[in-house]
Motif scaffolding. Structure first.
Motif, short mmCIF file in Angstrom:
data_model
loop_
_atom_site.label_atom_id
_atom_site.label_comp_id
_atom_site.label_asym_id
_atom_site.label_seq_id
_atom_site.Cartn_x
_atom_site.Cartn_y
_atom_site.Cartn_z
N ALA A 20 0.99 -1.12 -0.28
CA ALA A 20 0.05 0.14 0.03
C ALA A 20 0.49 1.65 -0.08
N ARG A 21 1.66 1.15 0.67
CA ARG A 21 2.66 2.69 0.69
C ARG A 21 3.56 3.13 -1.08
N LEU A 22 3.64 1.72 -1.69
CA LEU A 22 4.11 1.92 -2.87
C LEU A 22 2.72 2.33 -3.68
N THR A 23 1.89 2.92 -3.56
CA THR A 23 0.44 3.06 -4.18
C THR A 23 -0.15 4.45 -4.79
N ALA A 24 -1.06 4.71 -5.11
CA ALA A 24 -1.74 5.83 -5.13
C ALA A 24 -3.47 4.98 -5.06
#
Length: 372
Positions: A307-311
């Motif tokens: 999730a931390r690498l998503t938008a």
């Protein structure tokens, strides 16, 4: 008479022996060149020819790159200090590339250099691995000088960004080993293939990783100027424009507006400003935390980007009447977010909340055959 087929093992073995023998001959010639280059340096003939150094004379007249000329000069200068390496090369245990590493190490270490401490490591290693071992050797012998050299390399750092007429950004730079390691350490995890069906080459994945790193870790704020028609994606509307004067497509503006810090300037006609919106991240705070807890990773089928690498992505974009409710939002990684907007893919909800990815329509080119 036995005929050796080109595809046979014997054929390959014969060529392999020729390659080894040929390289040994080349190494012997390189060593002879190194000796002569050092003798040439003492003749001062290059000065009479108008050159500032013997290295420049060799580079120009022998048609070699500066680094290659410098390596041969280094071997010539230190050859008397490398008797064991010389003998090992003549015996076929080492190549000229090993001598280059040994010579440059000897010059860097100075009086503390001891060939006997390295010769066996050279015999057991490829030139590349031996270079790595010699870096540790140099640090052990003179850590102060090693640190100074790294500091000097850091002072030479540079990054050039050049914009092409079509808006493409060309990146050219130089980082010291520490900075380079930090950059690679950040990019390599992001550049892994997203699954067995990921068709991107490594260079493409590294480029995507750089953009993803910037988007996710630096939270870039952008000012975008666009017409209402562009924002709605109407045919015939002009491109949007960033604060750097770069024209961008309506699809890119649409993706940025999903979950990005944007200052939007909407125009009516060619120049009338009708709205200036403040830079606000669309999916943030409690809503973003709830989205992270629900999706946990990129929702594209088969992708597990955390999730931390998503938008946050709007299934129905707000410019098309979509809401900001969680039911209309999903997490997508940079690559799949791009595929939905600029790439022409569709992401729709299926039964039970399962998402389906639909590729863009395939276009077939029609060929009209002329008369026979």
């Amino acid at each position: 008479r036995h005929v050796v087929e080109p595809q046979s093992y014997e054929f390959g073995e014969a060529i392999g022996r020729q390659l080894i023998e040929l390289q040994r001959q080349i190494d012997a010639l390189q060593l002879r060149f190194a000796r002569l280059a050092w003798e040439f340096d003492g003749s001062n003939y290059y000065e009479d020819e108008g050159f500032t150094s013997s290295l420049n004379w060799i580079r120009i007249n022998c048609h070699v790159q500066e680094r290659a000329a410098g390596d041969r000069m280094a071997v010539g200068r230190t050859l008397l200090r490398l008797p064991e390496s010389h003998q090992a090369m003549e015996a076929g245990e080492l190549g000229f590339a090993h001598l280059v590493v040994m010579a440059t190490t000897a010059e860097a270490v100075g009086e503390n250099f001891d060939e006997s401490e390295l010769i066996n490591k050279a015999r057991e290693s490829s030139p590349g691995k031996f270079h790595h071992l010699c870096e540790h050797y140099r640090h052990a012998k003179n850590p102060a000088r090693f640190a100074q050299e790294q500091s000097e390399m850091a002072e030479q750092r540079k990054l050039e960004l050049s914009r092409w007429p079509n808006g493409v950004l060309s990146i050219k730079g130089f980082l010291d080993p520490v900075g380079g390691a930090a950059l690679r350490g950040a990019l390599e995890p992001l550049a892994r293939k997203s699954g067995p069906d990921d068709p991107r080459e490594r260079d493409q994945r590294m480029a995507d990783a750089l953009v993803e790193l910037v988007n996710q870790n630096l939270k870039v704020s952008l000012q975008v100027t666009a017409s209402v028609e562009t924002l709605m994606g109407l045919p015939g509307s002009p491109a949007g424009e960033t604060e750097f004067g770069l024209p961008i497509s309506a699809k890119t503006i649409e993706r940025w507006a999903c979950d990005c810090s944007l200052t939007r300037i909407l125009l009516e006609g060619e120049s009338t400003v009708i709205d200036v919106g403040r830079a606000v991240r669309t999916v943030k705070g409690p809503r973003r935390r709830a989205l992270n807890a629900r999706d946990r990773c990129c929702r594209w089928p088969g992708c597990d980007r955390p999730a931390r690498l998503t938008a946050g992505h709007h299934l129905v974009h707000w410019a098309s009447g979509g809401t900001s409710d969680l039911d209309n939002q999903v997490l997508l990684c940079h690559r799949h977010h791009w595929m939905v907007h600029e790439g022409g893919w569709q992401l729709v909800s299926g039964d039970g909340g399962r998402l389906l990815s639909i590729p863009p329509p395939t276009r077939f080119r029609t060929y009209v055959r002329g008369p026979d």
